[in-house]
Design a protein around this motif. Structure first.
Motif, PDB file in Angstrom:
ATOM      1  N   GLU A 248      -2.800  -0.134   6.255  1.00  0.00           N
ATOM      2  CA  GLU A 248      -3.283  -1.131   5.693  1.00  0.00           C
ATOM      3  C   GLU A 248      -1.626  -1.715   5.474  1.00  0.00           C
ATOM      4  O   GLU A 248      -1.242  -2.406   4.465  1.00  0.00           O
TER       5      GLU A 248
ATOM      6  N   PRO B  68      -3.740  -6.065   5.245  1.00  0.00           N
ATOM      7  CA  PRO B  68      -4.141  -5.730   3.382  1.00  0.00           C
ATOM      8  C   PRO B  68      -4.816  -7.619   3.147  1.00  0.00           C
ATOM      9  O   PRO B  68      -4.724  -7.519   2.010  1.00  0.00           O
TER      10      PRO B  68
ATOM     11  N   SER C 188       0.721  -1.102  -0.204  1.00  0.00           N
ATOM     12  CA  SER C 188       0.103  -0.263   0.112  1.00  0.00           C
ATOM     13  C   SER C 188       0.980   1.116   0.194  1.00  0.00           C
ATOM     14  O   SER C 188       1.904   1.291   0.913  1.00  0.00           O
TER      15      SER C 188
END
Length: 378
Positions: A75, A111, A24
């Motif tokens: 994330e 994630p 991310s």
């Protein structure tokens, strides 16, 4: 396998990111420079052999009056979420390390994808009067791995952010996003995957002479003027221009390809603009802005198609249009944006969501009460 978690250098963190297809954009070291109200810490997970087995960007925000901090890994972190010893081998060492840095609560966003809905499934759900939320529609695929991860987290004392009625602290990344897969597809196949309205609008913009160019830092002011107009029209609180300048400088200093700016114009007037972020094979449409003038020339479709085309040319595996609404009611102001994204022919993707662990339950509870009081007064 129990890992040791310790603070690592930015370069060690960035080397770890470079070795992966993608992580991310909220988990690269430079993102800590963007969030000026937080203290960034790059964390590394090290196995018994001394090799780095994971990394994460932890943002710590001191809370006035208590001398302790909230810790947030948006994330992230980037670890092996399939590890049977996830809780004790990966997350417990992280909690111990963050406690040593003064954290009283840790929030993270694994994630991990739980469900996906094809564009056709989403379209059917929007048209179905019995479907009030995306979750009411049968997903195209369901990942059992996510259920296993969620169960391990619950057993270890983690809980979904906001569980218990507090709403969690005022953070949060979208749990549902819309993504356009690009890997293994030609650009012609991607274009043919657009719905009829999208293809018609892209062609209309081309015939009308809409020009889309890649801008530079000097164009952030133009972008921001459109962004302010968009915020007023759509009813959200805009970020200041300085925020985007900080993003531009920090992310591009880390990698010149990390952030790009696109502008769509017609007859010399800029009508739409957007920022694009790239980490490895993953490209994100980050912030978008447009004017209500000359919508008939379809500048937003032209802008997005140029960004999709550039992402494809640079070898991206996925073009991520970021957050979507889970509500399918016709009176939801975000439903139009969902329809726009569905028109790309991609898929709705649901992640596991954000989870919290109260290291100090009394401080965590006191902070929740404080937030609840502020919401009532606000």
């Amino acid at each position: 396998m129990r890992c040791e978690v310790r603070t690592i250098t930015r370069e060690e963190h960035l080397d770890f990111v470079r070795e992966r297809p993608s992580v991310s954009h909220l988990q690269v070291p430079a993102w800590g420079d963007v969030k000026e109200d937080w203290r960034p810490h790059s964390l590394g997970w090290f196995g018994p052999d001394g090799r780095m087995a994971g990394a994460g960007l932890a943002l710590l925000r001191p809370v006035p009056g208590i001398g302790r901090s909230l810790a947030y890994l948006p994330e992230g972190p980037v670890v092996d979420w399939d590890d049977d010893d996830l809780a004790e081998g990966r997350l417990r060492p992280m909690l111990d390390h963050l406690k040593g840095l003064g954290a009283f609560t840790v929030r993270m966003g694994p994630p991990v994808v739980s469900r996906r809905w094809s564009a056709e499934r989403v379209k059917e759900a929007i048209q179905d009067p019995a479907a009030h939320r995306l979750a009411d529609a049968e997903p195209s695929t369901r990942d059992e791995r996510a259920e296993a991860v969620a169960e391990r987290l619950r057993q270890a004392g983690w809980r979904p952010a906001g569980e218990g009625g507090s709403g969690g602290f005022a953070l949060g990344q979208p749990r549902q996003v819309f993504q356009l897969p690009l890997a293994g597809r030609s650009l012609e196949q991607v274009r043919n995957g657009l719905n009829q309205q999208w293809r018609r609008n892209v062609k209309k913009a081309e015939k009308a002479g809409v020009k889309v160019v890649e801008g530079d830092g000097e164009d952030l002011g133009t972008f921001h003027q459109l962004y302010l107009e968009t915020a007023e029209r759509d009813g959200f609180t805009p970020r200041p221009l300085e925020y985007f300048r900080r993003m531009w400088e920090a992310l591009r200093a880390e990698d010149p390809d990390r952030m790009r700016l696109y502008l769509a114009s017609h007859d010399g007037e800029t009508l739409a603009a957007a920022t694009m972020l790239t980490v490895g094979e993953h490209v994100w449409y980050s912030y978008g802005a447009s004017t209500a003038r000359r919508r008939e020339v379809q500048p937003s479709n032209a802008l997005q198609w140029r960004m999709i085309s550039d992402a494809h040319e640079r070898g991206a595996a996925v073009y991520d249009l970021r957050g979507i609404t889970d509500t399918l009611r016709e009176d939801d102001p975000l439903l139009g944006l969902l329809r726009f994204k569905v028109g790309t022919g991609g898929e709705a993707v649901e992640y596991l969501g954000e989870w919290e662990f109260p290291i100090s339950r009394p401080l965590h509870k006191a902070f929740e009460v404080y937030l609840a009081t502020r919401r009532r007064e606000g």
